[in-house]
Design a protein around this motif. Structure first.
Motif, short mmCIF file in Angstrom:
data_model
loop_
_atom_site.label_atom_id
_atom_site.label_comp_id
_atom_site.label_asym_id
_atom_site.label_seq_id
_atom_site.Cartn_x
_atom_site.Cartn_y
_atom_site.Cartn_z
N LEU A 36 14.25 -0.35 12.10
CA LEU A 36 14.66 -0.32 10.70
C LEU A 36 14.23 -1.59 9.97
O LEU A 36 13.84 -1.53 8.80
CB LEU A 36 16.17 -0.11 10.59
N ALA A 37 14.33 -2.72 10.65
CA ALA A 37 13.90 -3.98 10.03
C ALA A 37 12.40 -3.95 9.76
O ALA A 37 11.94 -4.42 8.71
CB ALA A 37 14.25 -5.15 10.93
N THR A 38 11.63 -3.39 10.68
CA THR A 38 10.18 -3.28 10.49
C THR A 38 9.86 -2.37 9.32
O THR A 38 8.99 -2.66 8.49
CB THR A 38 9.51 -2.75 11.77
N ILE A 39 10.57 -1.22 9.24
CA ILE A 39 10.35 -0.28 8.14
C ILE A 39 10.72 -0.91 6.81
O ILE A 39 9.99 -0.78 5.81
CB ILE A 39 11.16 1.01 8.37
N ALA A 40 11.86 -1.62 6.77
CA ALA A 40 12.30 -2.26 5.53
C ALA A 40 11.27 -3.28 5.05
O ALA A 40 10.98 -3.38 3.85
CB ALA A 40 13.67 -2.90 5.73
N ALA A 41 10.72 -4.05 5.99
CA ALA A 41 9.71 -5.04 5.62
C ALA A 41 8.47 -4.36 5.09
O ALA A 41 7.83 -4.85 4.14
CB ALA A 41 9.38 -5.91 6.83
N ARG A 42 8.11 -3.23 5.67
CA ARG A 42 6.92 -2.50 5.22
C ARG A 42 7.15 -1.91 3.82
O ARG A 42 6.26 -1.96 2.96
CB ARG A 42 6.59 -1.38 6.20
N ILE A 43 8.34 -1.36 3.59
CA ILE A 43 8.66 -0.78 2.29
C ILE A 43 8.56 -1.83 1.18
O ILE A 43 8.04 -1.56 0.09
CB ILE A 43 10.06 -0.15 2.31
N ASP A 44 9.05 -3.04 1.45
CA ASP A 44 9.15 -4.08 0.43
C ASP A 44 7.92 -4.99 0.35
O ASP A 44 7.92 -5.96 -0.40
CB ASP A 44 10.39 -4.94 0.69
N ALA A 45 6.87 -4.67 1.12
CA ALA A 45 5.66 -5.49 1.09
C ALA A 45 4.96 -5.34 -0.26
O ALA A 45 5.22 -4.41 -1.02
CB ALA A 45 4.73 -5.08 2.22
N PRO A 46 4.07 -6.25 -0.60
CA PRO A 46 3.32 -6.14 -1.87
C PRO A 46 2.53 -4.83 -1.91
O PRO A 46 1.96 -4.40 -0.89
CB PRO A 46 2.38 -7.35 -1.83
N PRO A 47 2.49 -4.17 -3.06
CA PRO A 47 1.79 -2.88 -3.16
C PRO A 47 0.28 -3.02 -2.99
O PRO A 47 -0.31 -4.02 -3.37
CB PRO A 47 2.15 -2.39 -4.56
N GLU A 48 -0.31 -1.99 -2.39
CA GLU A 48 -1.74 -1.94 -2.18
C GLU A 48 -2.35 -0.87 -3.09
O GLU A 48 -1.66 -0.15 -3.79
CB GLU A 48 -2.03 -1.58 -0.71
N GLN A 49 -3.66 -0.76 -3.04
CA GLN A 49 -4.33 0.34 -3.72
C GLN A 49 -4.08 1.63 -2.96
O GLN A 49 -3.79 1.62 -1.76
CB GLN A 49 -5.83 0.07 -3.82
N LEU A 50 -4.22 2.73 -3.66
CA LEU A 50 -4.07 4.03 -3.02
C LEU A 50 -5.13 4.17 -1.93
O LEU A 50 -6.29 3.80 -2.12
CB LEU A 50 -4.25 5.13 -4.07
N PRO A 51 -4.75 4.66 -0.74
CA PRO A 51 -5.75 4.81 0.32
C PRO A 51 -6.82 5.81 -0.08
O PRO A 51 -6.61 6.64 -0.96
CB PRO A 51 -4.92 5.32 1.50
N PRO A 52 -7.97 5.77 0.56
CA PRO A 52 -9.05 6.68 0.18
C PRO A 52 -8.70 8.14 0.42
O PRO A 52 -7.83 8.46 1.24
CB PRO A 52 -10.23 6.24 1.07
N GLU A 53 -9.38 9.02 -0.29
CA GLU A 53 -9.14 10.45 -0.14
C GLU A 53 -9.39 10.87 1.30
O GLU A 53 -10.34 10.43 1.94
CB GLU A 53 -10.05 11.23 -1.08
N GLY A 54 -8.49 11.71 1.83
CA GLY A 54 -8.60 12.16 3.21
C GLY A 54 -7.80 11.32 4.19
O GLY A 54 -7.73 11.65 5.37
#
Length: 225
Positions: A36-54
């Motif tokens: 849960l701590a790992t997931i929470a850290a991932r959720i709150d990380a700085p936003p990235e660009q949308l991943p490529p199509e596919g």
């Protein structure tokens, strides 16, 4: 002594098994809290660009992204509710990104009375997380297509219905006209973690078993006096 030997062994064996199950659940609790701590850290990380199509949306679950574009006016409604508000719907909209892709956007919650209110296309700048909800089970009813009521967020099925990529972004914050839709950010609060309750249950059963064993041995000793 022979009369109490078997109940004593049975009692001690049962206590040992129940205590071992309790400690196992405590180890599971530590493991789950780490996840849960790992997931929470991932959720709150700085936003990235949308991943490529596919890209595999399931593998990218919880990845924070920022995407700009426009809703199309097409949307699906998943039956849900909010504490203190009452029943309503999660709005899953078709969203066209600035570079021409079509994805699913979980815009958030509307009350039941707002289901049929018009929400025409609108420009939005969305910060959120890629999501692949694990909500569909064998007992989940099929969507009521005629009334546009869904009972789970099924990414592949919803993508097929709205003719989008099988990629869902759950909004955390939105710049633009909200049209009465309240974002429901992803968090770890909705992820079940019952291991502490299970541990308490096993330890309580161990205490009950110990009490029953002690009472049985006491009864046997009294009969032999």
């Amino acid at each position: 002594m022979r009369r109490i030997l078997f109940p004593l062994i049975l009692g001690l064996g049962g206590i040992a098994i129940l205590l071992n199950l309790g400690f196992w659940q405590l180890r599971r609790l530590e493991w789950k809290e780490s996840i849960l701590a790992t997931i929470a850290a991932r959720i709150d990380a700085p936003p990235e660009q949308l991943p490529p199509e596919g890209a595999d949306g399931q593998a990218l679950k919880y990845t924070p992204v920022r995407v700009a574009g426009r809703t199309t006016g097409q949307e699906l409604h998943m039956l849900t509710g909010r504490q203190g508000v009452g029943p309503g719907f999660e709005v899953i909209a078709a969203f066209e990104t600035a570079d021409g892709r079509r994805i699913l956007l979980d815009r958030g919650f509307i009350p039941e009375t707002a289901k049929d209110m018009p929400r025409p296309p609108v420009d939005l700048d969305v910060t959120g997380n890629i999501h692949w909800p694990d909500e569909t089970t064998a007992s989940t009813p099929a969507p009521d297509i005629g009334r546009n009521i869904w009972f789970a967020r099924d990414v592949p099925a919803m993508a097929a219905a709205l003719e989008t990529e099988p990629l869902m972004v759950a909004a955390r914050s939105v710049d633009g006209a909200g049209q009465g839709v309240v974002p429901v950010p992803i968090s770890v609060e909705g992820i079940r973690n019952d291991h502490l309750n299970y541990a308490i249950t096993w330890f309580s059963l161990a205490g009950v078993w110990a009490g029953m064993t002690g009472y049985l041995l006491w009864r046997i000793r009294r009969r032999t006096i």
